[in-house]
Enzyme design. Sequence first.
Site, short mmCIF file in Angstrom:
data_model
loop_
_atom_site.label_atom_id
_atom_site.label_comp_id
_atom_site.label_asym_id
_atom_site.label_seq_id
_atom_site.Cartn_x
_atom_site.Cartn_y
_atom_site.Cartn_z
N ASN A 11 0.85 -1.20 0.00
CA ASN A 11 0.00 0.00 0.00
C ASN A 11 0.89 1.25 0.00
OD1 ASN A 11 -1.50 2.25 0.96
ND2 ASN A 11 -3.02 0.89 1.86
N ASP A 72 -1.79 -3.31 10.43
CA ASP A 72 -3.17 -3.66 10.08
C ASP A 72 -4.07 -2.63 10.74
OD1 ASP A 72 -4.67 -5.71 8.54
OD2 ASP A 72 -5.79 -5.81 10.42
N GLY A 157 -8.23 5.87 1.71
CA GLY A 157 -9.16 5.00 2.42
C GLY A 157 -10.34 5.76 3.04
N TYR A 158 -10.52 5.56 4.32
CA TYR A 158 -11.66 6.14 5.01
C TYR A 158 -11.41 7.59 5.46
CZ TYR A 158 -13.50 1.35 5.30
OH TYR A 158 -13.98 0.10 4.99
P1 IMP Z 1 -5.47 -2.96 5.93
O1 IMP Z 1 -4.81 -2.53 7.17
O2 IMP Z 1 -4.53 -2.96 4.78
O3 IMP Z 1 -6.23 -4.26 6.09
O4 IMP Z 1 -6.52 -1.85 5.52
C1 IMP Z 1 -7.71 -1.67 6.21
C2 IMP Z 1 -8.64 -0.70 5.52
O5 IMP Z 1 -8.56 0.51 6.23
C3 IMP Z 1 -8.36 -0.37 4.06
O6 IMP Z 1 -9.61 -0.15 3.42
C4 IMP Z 1 -7.59 0.91 4.13
O7 IMP Z 1 -7.78 1.71 2.99
C5 IMP Z 1 -8.17 1.55 5.36
N1 IMP Z 1 -7.15 2.35 6.05
C6 IMP Z 1 -6.01 1.90 6.64
N2 IMP Z 1 -5.32 2.93 7.16
C7 IMP Z 1 -6.04 4.04 6.87
C8 IMP Z 1 -5.81 5.40 7.11
O8 IMP Z 1 -4.81 5.84 7.69
N3 IMP Z 1 -6.76 6.24 6.66
C9 IMP Z 1 -7.88 5.80 6.01
N4 IMP Z 1 -8.14 4.55 5.75
C10 IMP Z 1 -7.21 3.66 6.17
#
Ligand code: IMP
Length: 194
Positions: A11, A72, A157-158
């Site tokens: 990412n 995560d 993301g969010y």
């Molecule tokens: P993962 O940690 O890669 O499983 O991501 C979890 C989800 O949360 C994904 O949809 C990411 O885009 C979102 N996400 C993770 N970190 C952030 C952040 O710092 N800001 C906004 N969304 C996030």
Amino acid sequence: MIRKILFASSNEHKLDEMRNLFSSSSWQIISPKEIGIRPLNVLEFGSSYAQNAIAKIEAYQQYTHLPILADDSGIEVKALNGKPGIYSARFGGQFIKNDTQRNEYLLRLLDEVVFYNRTAIFKAVLAIRFHDSETIIREGNVLGHIALESRGMNGFGYDPIFELNNGQTMAELGSQKQEISHRALAVKALLDVL
Ligand code: IMP
């Protein structure tokens, strides 16, 4: 002396943030690409953020002797009983193609919920493993609300729908995200023990 850590993620947004957050430490964040590892698609079958972070570490471990860091993250919405939580990346299912659609889906679910009841937690769990040694886990949490609409052009993301207590969304912050975010708090906690 600057020491290297492999960041177990493909990412690019997280990678940029990690580089930034470690930039004033004695650690240098290295991407998988920089040491010739192709992006790995790690399945997140764990029942906690920590388990998923460890799965990411273990997927990369065969490729390097560097210490490995994994992140995560997720967003927990009280009105949805803590969902999407560890399922944040896949929230909404296979028909959701990108972050914008995922945010629209979450906003639709909360359509009837007044702002006051839209409380949420942004969570980042970091795990670091040194070669042949135990894993250290630290987390960072930020409290806020799911905004009534998506706002802001920064972050990923969010971020556009997570409203902080100062009224700005995480995506309206710019570089200030690196001071107050869930990830920033988790990195601070980790650096305290490294
Ligand atoms: P993962 O940690 O890669 O499983 O991501 C979890 C989800 O949360 C994904 O949809 C990411 O885009 C979102 N996400 C993770 N970190 C952030 C952040 O710092 N800001 C906004 N969304 C996030």
